[in-house]
Structure formats: C-alpha cells, structure tokens
Scaffold this active site. Structure first.
Site, mmCIF file in Angstrom:
data_model
loop_
_atom_site.group_PDB
_atom_site.id
_atom_site.type_symbol
_atom_site.label_atom_id
_atom_site.label_comp_id
_atom_site.label_asym_id
_atom_site.label_seq_id
_atom_site.Cartn_x
_atom_site.Cartn_y
_atom_site.Cartn_z
ATOM 1 N N LYS A 1 -8.044 6.455 -3.929
ATOM 2 C CA LYS A 1 -8.029 7.927 -3.947
ATOM 3 C C LYS A 1 -6.753 8.477 -4.566
ATOM 4 C CE LYS A 1 -10.964 9.621 -0.250
ATOM 5 N NZ LYS A 1 -10.954 10.326 1.048
ATOM 6 N N SER B 1 -5.016 3.112 3.571
ATOM 7 C CA SER B 1 -5.141 2.429 2.290
ATOM 8 C C SER B 1 -5.294 0.917 2.532
ATOM 9 C CB SER B 1 -3.897 2.725 1.444
ATOM 10 O OG SER B 1 -3.982 2.132 0.190
ATOM 11 N N LYS C 1 0.802 -1.241 0.000
ATOM 12 C CA LYS C 1 0.000 0.000 0.000
ATOM 13 C C LYS C 1 0.830 1.284 0.000
ATOM 14 C CE LYS C 1 -3.335 -0.970 -0.648
ATOM 15 N NZ LYS C 1 -3.643 -1.589 -1.979
ATOM 16 N N PHE D 1 -2.839 8.331 -12.366
ATOM 17 C CA PHE D 1 -3.927 7.685 -11.608
ATOM 18 C C PHE D 1 -5.098 7.376 -12.544
ATOM 19 C CE2 PHE D 1 -7.630 7.729 -8.779
ATOM 20 C CZ PHE D 1 -7.199 6.912 -7.751
ATOM 21 N N HIS E 1 7.310 -7.530 -1.574
ATOM 22 C CA HIS E 1 7.033 -6.841 -0.304
ATOM 23 C C HIS E 1 7.844 -7.467 0.835
ATOM 24 C CE1 HIS E 1 3.673 -4.757 -2.088
ATOM 25 N NE2 HIS E 1 2.895 -5.802 -2.165
ATOM 26 N N ASN F 1 2.144 -0.616 -7.189
ATOM 27 C CA ASN F 1 1.667 -0.805 -8.564
ATOM 28 C C ASN F 1 1.946 0.429 -9.418
ATOM 29 O OD1 ASN F 1 -0.029 -3.515 -8.698
ATOM 30 N ND2 ASN F 1 -0.246 -2.617 -6.664
HETATM 31 P P1 A3P Z 1 -5.042 4.815 -1.727
HETATM 32 O O1 A3P Z 1 -5.722 3.592 -1.184
HETATM 33 O O2 A3P Z 1 -4.581 5.757 -0.660
HETATM 34 O O3 A3P Z 1 -5.828 5.504 -2.795
HETATM 35 P P2 A3P Z 1 -0.078 -0.446 -3.670
HETATM 36 O O4 A3P Z 1 0.092 -0.413 -5.138
HETATM 37 O O5 A3P Z 1 1.210 -0.505 -2.911
HETATM 38 O O6 A3P Z 1 -1.051 -1.487 -3.251
HETATM 39 O O7 A3P Z 1 -0.671 0.976 -3.232
HETATM 40 C C1 A3P Z 1 -1.999 1.309 -3.507
HETATM 41 C C2 A3P Z 1 -2.142 2.797 -3.334
HETATM 42 O O8 A3P Z 1 -1.519 3.470 -4.447
HETATM 43 C C3 A3P Z 1 -3.617 3.215 -3.335
HETATM 44 O O9 A3P Z 1 -3.699 4.332 -2.460
HETATM 45 C C4 A3P Z 1 -3.811 3.603 -4.790
HETATM 46 O O10 A3P Z 1 -4.894 4.468 -5.005
HETATM 47 C C5 A3P Z 1 -2.487 4.289 -5.075
HETATM 48 N N1 A3P Z 1 -2.198 4.357 -6.517
HETATM 49 C C6 A3P Z 1 -2.262 3.370 -7.430
HETATM 50 N N2 A3P Z 1 -1.964 3.816 -8.657
HETATM 51 C C7 A3P Z 1 -1.691 5.145 -8.520
HETATM 52 C C8 A3P Z 1 -1.309 6.184 -9.421
HETATM 53 N N3 A3P Z 1 -1.149 5.963 -10.713
HETATM 54 N N4 A3P Z 1 -1.138 7.427 -8.918
HETATM 55 C C9 A3P Z 1 -1.304 7.688 -7.593
HETATM 56 N N5 A3P Z 1 -1.649 6.730 -6.688
HETATM 57 C C10 A3P Z 1 -1.834 5.484 -7.143
#
Ligand code: A3P
Length: 285
Positions: free
Chosen positions: A248, A129, A44, A220, A99, A48
């Site tokens: 978000k 998150s 989180k 995003f 991770h 990704n």
């Molecule tokens: P939020 O839940 O705060 O929106 P991971 O990839 O480590 O699982 O992290 C997920 C978090 O990264 C989520 O945060 C997700 O919305 C955010 N995220 C994914 N793609 C993104 C992007 N292109 N730009 C900004 N945030 C992104």
C-alpha cells in the site's frame, strides 16, 4: 525448519540464507570501510525504498542501475550468506543494507567513519506490513491471524527480534555524526526534503533536476513496476509467486486493521518500552 526461524543470540532470523556461524563471522570479522554507506532498518520500515533512494542519489538520478540490477545485489544485506560474499569481494565504496540489531552488527563499524542511515516507522504500520509480508514469504514462521502476529511482535518473537529493542539500541547513536535518522512518515510527507537531507549527509551535490529524477524513480509507482525493486524476481525459495513488496505504501494503515482492543494492547506495551525518549523524536506520536 521451513516454517520456523534460525536463532542466534536469542534473536529470530529467517531460515533462508542465514546461518548462526555466518552471523558470528560477520559480527567479528566483516570489515566496514570508512567510505561505506549503510541502510539500516527494522524489517518493513521502508528498507527497499531507502535503498532505492540511496542508489539513485549515487547515480545522480540515472535509473539505469536500479532498472538493471536487483536491489539485493546493489545494496546487499550483509547478514545473508549471499550478501556477505558479494560485499567481501566488492571494491571501493559500498552501499549495503542490514536489519541487524546493534549488538549483532559488525564490530568494525563502531571504529569506522562509515555513514549509516536508520529509517524508522510507526511500529503499528511495521506490524501490519509484516503480517501481510510474512504470510506470503517462505522464510519464517507464518502468522495465521493478525492477533497471533501482534502477540509475537509484542514479545519480540519475530524476525530480527523486538522492534522496541532494535530502536532503543540504534537510537543510542543518534548524536553521532556518521548516523542519520529518517522516518517513513517524513519520507511520505515530504520526500524531497528527506532526499535533500540524505544528499547533504552523504556529501553528494545533486542539481534540482537530478533530485526530481531520484524522486520519480524511487516513487511507489515506479518501484512497483520495476522488476529489480518489487521482489518479483526473488527465487522461489523465498516466496510464493505473485507477491510484490509494494503493498500500500501509506502511513496509518494499522487503523484499518487493529481492533480497539488490539490498539490498547499495543499501546500498553509501547508505553512500557518507550518511556524516556525525548518528545517529538517519533513523528507518529
Ligand atoms: P506496506 O506493506 O505498508 O505497503 P521494507 O522495504 O522495509 O520491507 O518495507 C516495505 C514497506 O515499504 C511496504 O509497506 C511497502 O509498500 C513500502 N514501500 C516500498 N517501496 C515504497 C515506495 N517507493 N514508497 C512508499 N512505500 C514503499
């Protein structure tokens, strides 16, 4: 088992596609190559997003690859059964994700020249998150309330263990030349500068127009629309339908969710665990 964890060396892992014997095998026998690029994060923290950026840098901004192959195949998670198999059979330089905390990472990495990018994020936002994510996923214990998840998080009883130990462990490598630290906060504030820093670290020369494309397709909005990057095609064993990874995508959302008491409880544990790091290392402080 569906609603709990797999345990290995005192660390909680997801119940899907993860087995203690595989984790041991990966730690002991997975061969990291000098040409590999590794995307390492605590869950989180922007995993990704960073994976998309690395893949797009690799394709010089051409979106074909990220729009036709799911991200868990492009940059597989080494610690999963499927990811490990894919990586073992892959020729040439590989991009992979993990991770794992430092003590469980493949030992061969520590004698290699493979390049690792570690993306960190304000742990309060990681927590929020994660709370929304694990409520929807079917891969680990589901929290019922934010307070409950906050307690698990502060005790390290969440998947991949304690955030504090993860960051302390990996940041011990921050002076190594094959290790680059970036943050979700920097990425949000000035994505272009971070992408340029990553290009430099990876020795990739992209034109300003190619960088524009990297920024466009890793945004995003584009990732949320891209079925290969938004988790909409994950098998049903992982999650309830209708969930998208891009929730978000902002910094500081924790302020909308923590009570004053929760913020204080968090701060106390944070201070106990993070004393001794140099100032300005963490952009959220
Ligand atoms: P939020 O839940 O705060 O929106 P991971 O990839 O480590 O699982 O992290 C997920 C978090 O990264 C989520 O945060 C997700 O919305 C955010 N995220 C994914 N793609 C993104 C992007 N292109 N730009 C900004 N945030 C992104």
């Amino acid at each position: 088992m569906m609603d709990d964890y797999v345990w290995f060396e005192g660390i909680a892992f997801p119940t899907v596609d993860t087995k203690p014997e595989n984790l041991r095998e990966i730690q002991e026998n997975f061969v990291v190559n000098d040409e590999d690029v590794i995307n390492l994060t605590y869950p989180k923290s922007g995993t990704n997003w960073l994976s998309e950026i690395i893949c797009l840098i690799h394709s010089k901004g051409d979106p074909k690859w990220v729009q036709s192959v799911p991200n868990w195949q492009r940059a597989p998670w080494v610690e999963t059964g499927r990811g490990y198999k894919m990586l073992q059979n892959r020729e040439g330089p590989r991009i992979f994700t993990s991770h794992l905390p430092i003590q469980l990472f493949p030992k061969s990495f520590f004698h290699s020249k493979a390049k690792m990018i570690y993306c960190m994020r304000n742990p309060r936002d990681v927590l929020v998150s994660g709370y929304f994510f694990f409520r929807r996923m079917s891969i680990a214990k589901k929290p019922e309330t934010l307070q409950q998840y906050l307690e698990w998080f502060l005790q390290g009883n969440v998947v991949y263990g304690s955030w504090f130990e993860h960051i302390r462990g990996w940041l011990s490598r921050r002076q190594c030349e094959n290790f680059l630290v970036v943050s979700y906060e920097e990425l949000t504030k000035d994505t272009r500068s971070v992408v340029e820093k990553i290009c430099q670290f990876l020795g990739k020369k992209l034109t300003p127009e190619e960088i524009d494309l990297v920024l466009k397709y890793s945004s995003f909005h584009f990732m949320k629309e891209n079925q290969m990057s938004n988790f909409s095609t994950l098998p049903s064993e992982y999650l309830k339908s209708g969930f998208l990874l891009q929730r978000k995508g902002v910094t500081g959302d924790w302020k909308n969710h923590f009570t004053v008491a929760q913020a204080e409880e968090f701060d106390e544990v944070y201070q106990q665990n993070m004393a001794g790091f140099p100032p300005k290392l963490f952009p959220w402080e």
